[in-house]
Design a protein around this motif. Structure first.
Motif, mmCIF file in Angstrom:
data_model
loop_
_atom_site.group_PDB
_atom_site.id
_atom_site.type_symbol
_atom_site.label_atom_id
_atom_site.label_comp_id
_atom_site.label_asym_id
_atom_site.label_seq_id
_atom_site.Cartn_x
_atom_site.Cartn_y
_atom_site.Cartn_z
ATOM 1 N N VAL A 38 30.657 -8.483 59.585
ATOM 2 C CA VAL A 38 31.621 -7.467 60.057
ATOM 3 C C VAL A 38 32.184 -6.695 58.861
ATOM 4 C CG1 VAL A 38 33.938 -7.239 61.060
ATOM 5 C CG2 VAL A 38 32.211 -8.602 62.227
ATOM 6 N N HIS A 91 29.598 -4.217 57.552
ATOM 7 C CA HIS A 91 29.504 -3.039 58.429
ATOM 8 C C HIS A 91 30.718 -2.134 58.225
ATOM 9 C CE1 HIS A 91 25.876 -3.692 60.678
ATOM 10 N NE2 HIS A 91 26.241 -4.884 61.088
ATOM 11 N N PHE A 130 30.479 1.777 56.972
ATOM 12 C CA PHE A 130 30.949 2.922 57.757
ATOM 13 C C PHE A 130 32.098 3.651 57.069
ATOM 14 C CE2 PHE A 130 28.335 1.176 61.131
ATOM 15 C CZ PHE A 130 27.782 2.346 61.622
ATOM 16 N N TYR A 152 21.926 11.423 69.878
ATOM 17 C CA TYR A 152 23.274 10.851 69.783
ATOM 18 C C TYR A 152 24.251 11.721 70.585
ATOM 19 C CZ TYR A 152 27.968 10.398 67.917
ATOM 20 O OH TYR A 152 29.324 10.283 67.818
ATOM 21 N N ALA A 190 34.902 2.527 68.163
ATOM 22 C CA ALA A 190 35.309 3.918 68.456
ATOM 23 C C ALA A 190 34.990 4.894 67.333
ATOM 24 C CB ALA A 190 36.809 3.953 68.744
ATOM 25 N N GLY A 191 34.843 4.380 66.112
ATOM 26 C CA GLY A 191 34.501 5.247 64.992
ATOM 27 C C GLY A 191 35.507 6.370 64.803
ATOM 28 N N ALA A 216 34.476 9.954 68.841
ATOM 29 C CA ALA A 216 33.561 10.799 69.628
ATOM 30 C C ALA A 216 33.782 10.638 71.136
ATOM 31 C CB ALA A 216 32.110 10.470 69.285
ATOM 32 N N ASP A 233 38.134 -0.383 66.268
ATOM 33 C CA ASP A 233 37.002 -0.361 65.328
ATOM 34 C C ASP A 233 37.344 -1.300 64.176
ATOM 35 O OD1 ASP A 233 34.524 1.896 65.035
ATOM 36 O OD2 ASP A 233 35.027 0.831 63.185
ATOM 37 N N MET A 267 36.634 5.083 59.170
ATOM 38 C CA MET A 267 36.246 5.795 60.404
ATOM 39 C C MET A 267 37.502 6.076 61.237
ATOM 40 S SD MET A 267 32.881 6.238 60.508
ATOM 41 C CE MET A 267 32.031 6.138 62.087
ATOM 42 N N GLU A 315 37.582 -5.963 67.007
ATOM 43 C CA GLU A 315 36.146 -6.235 67.013
ATOM 44 C C GLU A 315 35.670 -6.372 68.449
ATOM 45 O OE1 GLU A 315 34.931 -9.573 64.656
ATOM 46 O OE2 GLU A 315 36.654 -9.309 63.333
ATOM 47 N N PHE A 316 34.364 -6.221 68.626
ATOM 48 C CA PHE A 316 33.802 -6.392 69.968
ATOM 49 C C PHE A 316 34.222 -7.726 70.573
ATOM 50 C CE2 PHE A 316 30.624 -3.088 68.961
ATOM 51 C CZ PHE A 316 30.737 -2.367 70.133
ATOM 52 N N ASN A 374 30.016 3.551 72.428
ATOM 53 C CA ASN A 374 28.873 4.417 72.140
ATOM 54 C C ASN A 374 28.287 4.125 70.758
ATOM 55 O OD1 ASN A 374 27.198 6.706 72.956
ATOM 56 N ND2 ASN A 374 28.131 7.781 71.226
ATOM 57 N N PHE A 375 26.997 3.830 70.737
ATOM 58 C CA PHE A 375 26.243 3.669 69.486
ATOM 59 C C PHE A 375 26.872 2.641 68.544
ATOM 60 C CE2 PHE A 375 22.560 6.372 68.379
ATOM 61 C CZ PHE A 375 22.325 6.927 69.634
ATOM 62 N N ALA A 376 27.328 1.529 69.068
ATOM 63 C CA ALA A 376 27.974 0.533 68.209
ATOM 64 C C ALA A 376 27.524 -0.898 68.504
ATOM 65 C CB ALA A 376 29.484 0.648 68.339
ATOM 66 N N HIS A 380 24.825 -3.276 66.642
ATOM 67 C CA HIS A 380 25.004 -3.968 65.369
ATOM 68 C C HIS A 380 25.057 -5.479 65.566
ATOM 69 C CE1 HIS A 380 26.738 0.081 64.287
ATOM 70 N NE2 HIS A 380 25.719 -0.075 63.476
ATOM 71 N N LEU A 381 25.271 -5.904 66.805
ATOM 72 C CA LEU A 381 25.382 -7.336 67.091
ATOM 73 C C LEU A 381 24.024 -7.891 67.528
ATOM 74 C CD1 LEU A 381 28.339 -6.301 67.173
ATOM 75 C CD2 LEU A 381 28.752 -7.894 69.036
HETATM 76 C C1 LIG Z 1 27.444 4.541 64.758
HETATM 77 S S1 LIG Z 1 29.204 4.319 64.792
HETATM 78 C C2 LIG Z 1 29.629 4.924 66.418
HETATM 79 C C3 LIG Z 1 31.060 5.422 66.468
HETATM 80 C C4 LIG Z 1 31.448 6.123 67.761
HETATM 81 N N1 LIG Z 1 31.465 5.235 68.890
HETATM 82 C C5 LIG Z 1 30.549 7.299 68.038
HETATM 83 O O1 LIG Z 1 29.997 7.409 69.142
HETATM 84 O O2 LIG Z 1 30.419 8.160 67.144
HETATM 85 C C6 LIG Z 1 29.373 2.567 64.985
HETATM 86 C C7 LIG Z 1 30.807 2.089 64.858
HETATM 87 O O3 LIG Z 1 30.839 0.712 65.256
HETATM 88 C C8 LIG Z 1 31.748 0.043 64.415
HETATM 89 N N2 LIG Z 1 31.423 -1.387 64.461
HETATM 90 C C9 LIG Z 1 30.374 -2.029 63.895
HETATM 91 N N3 LIG Z 1 30.431 -3.340 64.183
HETATM 92 C C10 LIG Z 1 31.547 -3.532 64.948
HETATM 93 C C11 LIG Z 1 32.158 -4.674 65.550
HETATM 94 N N4 LIG Z 1 31.641 -5.896 65.430
HETATM 95 N N5 LIG Z 1 33.278 -4.489 66.280
HETATM 96 C C12 LIG Z 1 33.819 -3.247 66.433
HETATM 97 N N6 LIG Z 1 33.294 -2.139 65.875
HETATM 98 C C13 LIG Z 1 32.161 -2.281 65.141
HETATM 99 C C14 LIG Z 1 31.550 0.699 63.060
HETATM 100 O O4 LIG Z 1 32.639 0.512 62.192
HETATM 101 C C15 LIG Z 1 31.352 2.161 63.447
HETATM 102 O O5 LIG Z 1 32.555 2.889 63.438
#
Ligand SMILES: C[S@@+](CC[C@H](N)C(=O)[O-])C[C@H]1O[C@@H](n2cnc3c(N)ncnc32)[C@H](O)[C@@H]1O
Length: 207
Positions: free
Chosen positions: A5, A8, A12, A27, A51-52, A55, A71, A76, A98-99, A116-118, A121-122
């Motif tokens: 975590v 990551h 970011f 995207y 949430a980054g 978006a 996030d 971010m 965190e998730f 979205n798009f996150a 990573h898991l």
């Molecule tokens: C590709 S960005 C997407 C951001 C946003 N949702 C978007 O659509 O632009 C991925 C985001 O997931 C976050 N992230 C990665 N691992 C995470 C975790 N375990 N829990 C929460 N957020 C996480 C990162 O910090 C990053 O801001």
């Protein structure tokens, strides 16, 4: 998870300032579908995970009562807070989460969860756990946009970085939602490696 975590979060934060200008057509199509399917009511609380820079959180804030944007990357979220202020959205709260532990107050109401798009990573077992956490908020709807495979991905055209990303198949995600008592009401194929999945609660939480 292929990175911790903390790794990551650092990754970011380093690219936060340039993040919004670096995104692909797929995207943007995915984010737009997540926003459309989230469709919050005026008195709804939306939880946006990963949430980054906002978006999803910022556009849905125009319709919802409140948006809890969570996030792990402070960089971010700083961008997100700046944009929220610029747009006059005082109903969006960016905070660490965190998730698998979004850091909500125990009595916090959540009506719609977006991400979205996150989640990619898991690892898959961690994704299942995260979907369980989303379900436990009591939400009636979950809208997930992410890198996910409809078929065997073309190794010549990966939509993700194998060193840091760990996408699931669409089937794995659909199964995780149904296991948590949700009906999957839409699966949008944005690309053979990008999906939007909409899940609506059909089984009530135990009292
Ligand atoms: C590709 S960005 C997407 C951001 C946003 N949702 C978007 O659509 O632009 C991925 C985001 O997931 C976050 N992230 C990665 N691992 C995470 C975790 N375990 N829990 C929460 N957020 C996480 C990162 O910090 C990053 O801001």
């Amino acid at each position: 998870m292929k990175k911790t975590v903390e790794e990551h979060a650092e990754r970011f934060s380093e690219k936060a300032a340039a993040y919004d200008d670096s995104k692909s057509e797929e995207y943007h199509a995915c984010a737009s579908l997540v926003i459309d399917h989230a469709a919050p009511e005026v008195d709804d609380v939306v939880l946006d995970l990963g949430a980054g820079t906002g978006a999803i959180a910022l556009p849905v804030a125009e319709d919802a009562e409140r948006v809890l944007a969570r996030d792990i990357s402070e960089g971010m979220m700083e961008e997100g807070r700046r944009k929220a202020e610029e747009r006059g959205h005082d109903n969006v709260e960016f905070a660490y989460g965190e998730f698998r532990d979004p850091g909500l107050d125990p009595d916090q109401r959540v009506d719609v969860v977006t991400s979205n798009f996150a989640l990619h990573h898991l690892a898959d077992d961690e994704k299942r756990e995260a979907i369980g956490v989303m379900a436990d908020t009591g939400t009636r709807r979950i809208v997930l946009g992410d890198v996910a495979f409809f078929e065997e991905p073309d190794p010549e055209a990966p939509f993700y970085s194998p060193q840091v990303d760990d996408p699931a198949t669409v089937g794995t995600l659909v199964e995780a939602f149904t296991d948590e008592g949700f009906a999957v009401t839409a699966v949008e194929r944005v690309h053979d490696q990008v999906a939007v999945i909409v899940a609506e609660r059909i089984r009530e939480l135990p009292a």
